[in-house]
Write a protein that holds these residues in place. Structure first.
Motif, short mmCIF file in Angstrom:
data_model
loop_
_atom_site.label_atom_id
_atom_site.label_comp_id
_atom_site.label_asym_id
_atom_site.label_seq_id
_atom_site.Cartn_x
_atom_site.Cartn_y
_atom_site.Cartn_z
N GLY A 168 10.07 -3.55 -3.28
CA GLY A 168 9.49 -4.03 -4.55
C GLY A 168 8.07 -3.55 -4.81
N SER A 169 7.53 -2.76 -3.87
CA SER A 169 6.13 -2.32 -4.07
C SER A 169 6.04 -0.87 -4.53
CB SER A 169 5.32 -2.54 -2.80
OG SER A 169 5.87 -1.75 -1.77
N GLY A 170 7.16 -0.34 -5.06
CA GLY A 170 7.18 1.05 -5.51
C GLY A 170 6.09 1.36 -6.51
N PHE A 171 5.96 0.51 -7.53
CA PHE A 171 4.97 0.76 -8.57
C PHE A 171 3.55 0.75 -8.00
CE2 PHE A 171 5.56 1.71 -12.88
CZ PHE A 171 6.85 1.37 -13.23
N ILE A 172 3.31 -0.21 -7.11
CA ILE A 172 1.95 -0.32 -6.54
C ILE A 172 1.62 0.94 -5.75
CG2 ILE A 172 0.54 -1.63 -4.86
CD1 ILE A 172 2.19 -4.11 -5.74
N MET A 173 2.62 1.42 -4.96
CA MET A 173 2.37 2.63 -4.16
C MET A 173 2.09 3.83 -5.08
SD MET A 173 4.94 2.38 -0.90
CE MET A 173 6.40 1.70 -1.62
N LEU A 174 2.90 3.91 -6.14
CA LEU A 174 2.71 5.03 -7.08
C LEU A 174 1.30 4.97 -7.69
CD1 LEU A 174 6.20 5.00 -8.89
CD2 LEU A 174 5.41 6.67 -7.21
N MET A 175 0.88 3.76 -8.07
CA MET A 175 -0.44 3.59 -8.69
C MET A 175 -1.55 3.97 -7.71
SD MET A 175 0.14 2.48 -11.73
CE MET A 175 -1.37 1.84 -12.33
N GLU A 176 -1.36 3.53 -6.45
CA GLU A 176 -2.41 3.79 -5.45
C GLU A 176 -2.61 5.28 -5.19
OE1 GLU A 176 -2.23 -0.33 -2.83
OE2 GLU A 176 -1.30 1.48 -2.02
N LYS A 177 -1.57 6.06 -5.40
CA LYS A 177 -1.66 7.49 -5.10
C LYS A 177 -1.99 8.34 -6.33
CE LYS A 177 -1.00 7.51 -0.71
NZ LYS A 177 -2.13 7.87 0.15
N LEU A 178 -2.14 7.68 -7.48
CA LEU A 178 -2.35 8.43 -8.71
C LEU A 178 -3.64 9.24 -8.73
CD1 LEU A 178 -1.17 6.11 -11.62
CD2 LEU A 178 -0.09 8.16 -10.69
N GLN A 179 -4.70 8.66 -8.14
CA GLN A 179 -6.00 9.34 -8.21
C GLN A 179 -5.92 10.74 -7.61
OE1 GLN A 179 -9.68 7.15 -7.72
NE2 GLN A 179 -10.32 8.53 -6.10
N GLN A 180 -5.35 10.82 -6.40
CA GLN A 180 -5.28 12.15 -5.77
C GLN A 180 -4.31 13.07 -6.52
OE1 GLN A 180 -5.97 12.69 -1.70
NE2 GLN A 180 -4.26 14.09 -1.39
N GLU A 181 -3.19 12.46 -7.00
CA GLU A 181 -2.20 13.27 -7.73
C GLU A 181 -2.85 13.94 -8.95
OE1 GLU A 181 1.47 11.29 -8.53
OE2 GLU A 181 1.89 12.50 -10.28
N ARG A 182 -3.61 13.15 -9.70
CA ARG A 182 -4.24 13.70 -10.91
C ARG A 182 -5.36 14.67 -10.57
NH1 ARG A 182 -3.28 8.09 -13.93
NH2 ARG A 182 -1.04 8.46 -14.06
N LEU A 183 -6.07 14.38 -9.49
CA LEU A 183 -7.14 15.28 -9.09
C LEU A 183 -6.55 16.63 -8.67
CD1 LEU A 183 -10.12 15.75 -8.67
CD2 LEU A 183 -9.98 14.60 -6.46
#
Ligand code: FAD
Length: 335
Positions: A185-200
């Protein structure tokens, strides 16, 4: 790349990596951009997908998968997008149902980078019994040989031709329960947490592409000075190049600051969203201006900027479209 130590440079030596900081990743991304190498989607593998395993996997999962990710024996993909769920990931319909010691996956994904080459896929799927999408989605590790998992068509894109993007199908695909990544159930949270590096990572790709296009344009224009071909002495051409160089410099200065801030552990989610949309738009604009300046040369397949023009077009779509970036920034600005 694995043999040469260019994959997953940030993974610790314990798992075969270099244990390098994010600057190692930036160097690899930039060098790949300099030679217009897009095959394998290496930055996606090394700096976006494998970090999920490195951060959220159990020790047993890390031992099983990380050494192969570093050596290149395991190529990874991340499967979120579905035929009817692109920007709006909450509407994904691929399901994951627990049955005894197994999890059964059903559904389909599309536009998955490295889909055809992948050996290990991080799949986002929902628990059909949980209504709130933000609590229903979990991440799962699916090995490509798993029965019920099938690779579909390789999509014929306008650019990034050497990089495969494909459909993936899950038809009663059974994986062991131990292949859940992180908490259920924490898929969205994990995705959000990794967004910064993904976008960078995307922003670094964007600015590196713009720099490369500027360099190629200068070389092509300076290399030909026969009357009537490239008017390098024309103020119109000079000013266009000056404007390109100025914007590229501004973008580079911003990106370098963000790289440093990210490495210091600062929260720069808003700034990386700004950088993702701005640098990928800049890469597109730079390619367009370049082809215009190059005239008929810029219409030939052999012109290197033509490949760049096609490759950079898709950058504003993946990793969250540029409109989605602007929506996030607007929200953060309290608008
Ligand atoms: C080359 C390539 C590689 C990809 N690799 C992967 C991958 O490895 N894994 C993966 O899961 N996915 C991948 N994708 C899919 C990508 O993430 C999606 O294409 C992207 O999320 C957009 O979804 P969509 O194409 O369905 O567009 P849509 O969401 O349908 O959007 C269409 C248009 O509407 C705009 N729009 C949509 N919603 C809003 C909104 N709320 N506000 C303002 N504008 C909006 C968009 O900006 C866009 O211009 C890849 C795509 C491409 C092209």
């Amino acid at each position: 790349m694995g043999e040469q130590g260019f994959l997953c440079t940030g993974i610790s030596k314990k798992f075969g990596g270099l244990g390098g900081d994010f600057l190692y990743s930036v160097i690899v991304i930039e060098e790949l951009s300099q030679i217009s190498e897009a095959g394998l989607a290496a930055p996606l593998h090394s700096d976006i997908i494998v970090p999920y395993i490195n951060t959220y996997a159990t020790e047993a999962q890390k031992q099983k998968y990380l050494p192969g990710c570093v050596s290149g024996d395991i190529i990874t993909a991340v499967a979120m997008t579905e035929p009817d769920a692109g920007s709006d990931l909450a509407s994904m319909t691929t399901t994951a149902v627990i049955e005894g010691d197994e999890i059964v996956l059903n559904g389909s994904k599309t536009f998955i980078s490295n889909g055809i080459h992948s050996d290990l896929i991080i799949v986002a799927a929902r628990d059909p019994l949980v209504e709130n999408p933000h609590q229903a989605i979990s991440l799962y590790l699916v090995e490509s040989e798993t029965p019920g998992f099938q690779k579909g068509r390789q999509l014929n894109k306008m650019g990034l031709k050497s990089q495969d993007t494909s459909e993936l199908f899950f038809n009663n695909c059974r994986i062991p329960k131990t292949n859940q990544l992180g908490e259920k159930g924490s898929g969205f949270i994990m995705l959000m947490e990794k967004l910064q590096q993904e976008r960078l990572v995307c922003a670094v790709m964007g600015i590196a592409a713009a720099e490369k296009i500027l360099k190629s344009t200068m070389t092509l224009i300076q290399g030909k000075n026969t009357a009537g071909t490239f008017h390098i002495k024309s103020q119109v051409v000079q000013f266009a190049l000056v404007e390109m160089a100025t914007e590229v410099k501004i973008g580079r200065t911003f990106i370098n600051k963000l790289i440093a801030d990210h490495m210091e552990g600062q929260n720069v989610v808003i700034e990386t969203s700004m950088a993702k949309y701005w640098t990928t738009d800049l890469a597109r604009k730079t390619a367009e201006t370049s082809l215009n300046l190059l005239g008929e040369t810029g219409t030939l397949e052999k012109c290197p900027v033509v490949k760049d023009f096609r490759d950079v077009r898709v950058m504003s779509i993946f990793a969250g479209t540029n409109e989605i970036m602007k929506g996030i920034i607007a929200k953060c600005m309290g608008l």
